[in-house]
Design a protein around this motif. Sequence first.
Motif: not given
Length: 794
Positions: A271, A300, A303, A305-306, A308, A335, A337, A405, A409
Motif C-alpha cells: 500500500s 481499494i 480491506t 490495502p486499507t 493506503v 480513494c 473502496f 475505508c 473513501s
Amino acid sequence: MNTIFEHKDTFKKEYVKKLSDLFQVELKDSTVYQRYSVLAHLLDESLKENFEKTNAYVKENNLKKTIYFSMEFLMGRLITNNLQNSGYYDVVKEAFKDLDLDLNEVEHAEEDAGLGNGGLGRLAACFLDSSASLGLPLYGNSLRYREGFFVQEIKNHKQVEHPDPWLKKEFIWEEKDEANAINIPLFGYVEHTQLINPVWIKAIPYNVKIVGDKNGVVTSLRLWATDASDLQKHVGEDYLRMVHGVDRQLYPDDSNEEGKTLRLLQSYVFSAAGVKQAIKEHKDLGRDPKDFHKFYTFQINDTHPTLVIPEMMRILMDEEKIGYDQAWSITTQTCAFTNHTILSEALEKWDIRIFRNLLPRIYEIVQEMNRRFRSILVTDGRFNKEQVYLMGLIGQNHVRMAHICIYGSFSVNGVAALHTDILKNEEMKDFFTLYPDKFNNKTNGITHRRWLIHTNKELTKILDDTIGSFWRDDLTKLELLDAYKNDSKTQNLIDQMKKTKKQALADQIFEKQGVKLDVNSIFDIQVKRLHEYKRQLMNILHIIYVYQKLKSDPVFKENYYPHSFIFGAKAAPSYYMAKQVIELIDTFADIVNNDESTNYLLKVVFVRNYNVTYAEYIMPAADLSEQISTATKEASGTGNMKFMMNGALTIGTMDGANVEIVREAGMDNNIIFGLSAPEVSEIYANNGYKPREIYEKDQRLKDVFHFVRSMHKNPAHFDYILNNLLNSDYFFVLKDFDSYVTAHEIANEYYKDRNGWLHKSIMNIAHSGFFTSDRTITNYNNDIWHLNKIDLKK
C-alpha cells in the motif's frame, strides 16, 4: 505489428535463432520448457514498444489513472492471453505447425503465477484484462510473492500443504525496475509527528505487462519485492528475516503474533509503496500535490490495502506539509473502496498493540481520524452511544479496517445487487444512513476473452458461425443466440461441444488421479474456496444420501441418470472444519468409486490442487454449476458466471450474483432452492433455529449421519462435523437439505430431456453477456473513476 510476428516465416527464423542463443540447442533436441521460454521471451520483447507507447500517451495527454490496489492478482498462465490479445496467436500457431511443434503443449509449460488464491485475485486479474482492452489507464499494485498460497496434496484423504516456490523458474513476463525502489519506514517512535529511529525496508517494483485486446494498449501490474534498505544502519539476522519474510508467501500463517505482524506488514508495504510511487510520479510531472485527486483514483480492493488512506495522509501532511483538512480533502477525493465481505466476523480488524508497535505514526493518524469521525457522529445526532462506538475506526482493542475505508473513501461499492442491498440495509446500515451517496453497486464480471474465447474454442466457433463474430467485442450480442434455443442443429452443436470439453476434463482427471468418468453422465461441479458458508458439506451429505438410496431403492436406481460430482477447493491451513470436510469428501469418493454395484451411476472426484489452469478445463465441462451458499453470505461469486457463459445450468440459492444470473437467463433455465435472504435474516434475528429438531424428524439425515460414522474405523472421527451440524448449523445445511434434495431430483429429470436441457443451456449462454468484466469496468469508470481512454490510433 511487431516485425517478428508479421509473418510465420519471419517468426520461425527468429524463433530458431533465439532457441540457439538462449539454450544452445537445436529445435529437435529442445525441451518443452525451452520452447515455451523462447516463445515467451520473444513475445514479451515484442510488447515493449506498445508498453512504451502507452506510457507516453498517458503522460503526454495528462491522463488520469486508476491504481488498483489488491492483495491478490490470480493471473493464471499469461502466454495464451498475451498471444491472443496481441493478435499474434494465429501466426505462431501456423509457424509451430510448420516446425512440427504442439503450441498447446508449449502453452501448458508455463506455471501459474502464485500471486493469488481465490475469487478476489481472479476478479482483479479480469479487471486488468478488461481495463487494458477498453483502453483505460488502470494499473495493478500488489506484492511479488516468491511463494504462492500452497500446493495441495491429498494424503490419506487429508489435505497436506506444500510450499509453492513458483518463482524458482524465471517469470519471463516481469521486468525489475530498481531505479524506482522506495524506502519505507517501520517501528520507531513519534515526536511532534516525526518518526524517530525507524527501521527501514526497501520495496523494489517489478512490472508485468498487461495486454489489451488487439488495440495496442499495454498497461502493467506493479509487484513489489522487499530487500534490505541502504538507510538501515543495523542489519542483523532478525532484520533480514523480517525483510525477506514480507514477500515470501501469500497469506502466511497468522495464528501467532509474529504471523499477524507479518500480515499487517505485507498490507502496509504494498500500500505504502504504491501511494509513494504515485505521488512521486505526480510531482515528477510538475504537478501540484494539492491536485493529486484530479489525476489519480486509488481503488481499494477489499480491506487489505486499507492503509493506503492513512499513508496518503502521512505523506501529504508530514512530507508535503499540507494541513490536515486539505490533506483529508485530497485523500477522500482519491480513494474508493470495494467491499467483498458480508460476514461481519470476516471484516478485517487488527490488534491495537501490533498496529501501534509496527506503524506508530500511521496509528497516530488513525487515532486523529477516529476522533474527528466520532465528533461527526455525535454532532449528527442520529446515532446513540452504542452506535457511535460500533461505528468507530478504533474499538476497545482493535483497529477496524473496513470502517477506515468507508470513512476515507468517496465511493463504497458492493459486488452484486443483493450484496449491496445487504450492506446498505443490514451490515453497514448506520454508515449508509450517514453516507447514502457513497454507496453503489458494481456487479462483478469475468473476462470472456479467457473464460470463453481462450478456453472454449469449440463454443467460440459455434457462436461465430451462428451469430457472427462481432459478439467478441460486444458481449450483449450473445443475446442473438436466444433465437436458436430450440434449433436442433444448434442444440446438437452445443451437445457435441459439451461432450468434447467433458472428455478433456475426464482425461485430465484420469491422468492425475486414475478415476474414470463417464462423459455421458451429468458433470456436476463445485469449485471454490472451502468455507462453511459455501456449503460443500451440504453437497457431500446429499451425495451420500443418493448413494444410500441407489443401494436400497431399486425404482430410484432404475430411474437415476448417471451423475459425476466434481469438487475442487483449498482449505486455509489453520481452518480445521474446512479440512475435515475435504477429508470427508475424499474418503467417501474412494468408497463410492469402488462400489461396482453403483459406480456406473455415481462417481465423486476431489481434484487436487485446484488452480486457474485446472479451471480452464473445468468451467467449459460443467453441466450443472453448484452455487449453494447460504443466502446472504456470498458477496457475488464469479465461478457462477464462468459456468453460465459456457452453458452450465446453475443449481443454487438466491444469493450473490445468482440473483442476477436468474434475472438474465430466467428462473425456468436454472434450478433454485433453499431459504431466501429475508428468511435467513429473520431466522438469525429471532435466534430460534434448532437443527437437532430437523435431524430428529428426517430419517434421511439420520441415515446419512449413521453412514458418515461408519466411514472410518473410529466412529467418532467425523463427529466434529456432525456435532457442529446438530448443535449450531450456523449456515443452515440441515434447514436447506430437503429443498436441495428436491432440486437435485428436478435436475436429474431435466437432464433426461436432452432437447429441454440444451434449450436451457443455450439460454444461459445467450444471456451471460451481462457478466463480462468489460461491463463491470465500464460501470466503474462511468460512476467512479472518470478515466479518458488511451487511443493509440490518434
